[in-house]
Design an enzyme around this catalytic site. Sequence first.
Site, PDB file in Angstrom:
ATOM      1  CG  ASP A  92      -0.112  -0.081   2.514  1.00 27.92           C
ATOM      2  OD1 ASP A  92       0.396   0.976   2.954  1.00 27.92           O
ATOM      3  OD2 ASP A  92       0.025  -1.192   3.071  1.00 27.92           O
ATOM      4  CG  ASP A  94       1.744   5.004   5.627  1.00 20.69           C
ATOM      5  OD1 ASP A  94       1.011   4.292   6.330  1.00 20.69           O
ATOM      6  OD2 ASP A  94       2.529   5.828   6.096  1.00 20.69           O
TER       7      ASP A  94
END
Length: 178
Positions: A92, A94
Amino acid sequence: GAVAHVSMAKPVCDQVSTVLAEAVSEVASADDVRLHHGGTYVCIEGPQFSSQAESHWFRSMGGSVVGMTNMPEAKLAREAGIAYATLAMVTDYDCWHPREAHVTAELAMRNLMQNAQRAQHVAIAAIRLLSERRPRSEAHDAIAAALVTPWESMSDVTRQRLAVILGKAAAPQTSPAP
């Protein structure tokens, strides 16, 4: 029984990191994987994710990837004389990225599972390359250069324990007593 201050200036072994990069290149096709060799790992305390302020701060400090593992693993490996490198597979962004969804446990776990099979293939290729090349690393001798306690001041038990890690470099060669 012994004090040592092991340098952590470069916790990742350049030789093993290079082998990992080669293994990724062997396993992954160019259209589905982008390799970033090198960078700075920011280790955060989990299980919570970063706030946006923290995420931006990590990037401003030059952090390349944020994770919840690698420490104390890197430090323990260095103290044990093990060459260490990380294969970090992104799950991801973040929460810093303006166009990507903020990280959630579901998103991170879904992407982690997608990365798992590729990681296994990379590990197999890396193990083969490491066994063929057997690269020498400064990590292999890190503890010997870090000992603060003089060898002769250590108990026999402590010297025996350290000898497992230090191998041939374990004891300074002393001449037998007359």
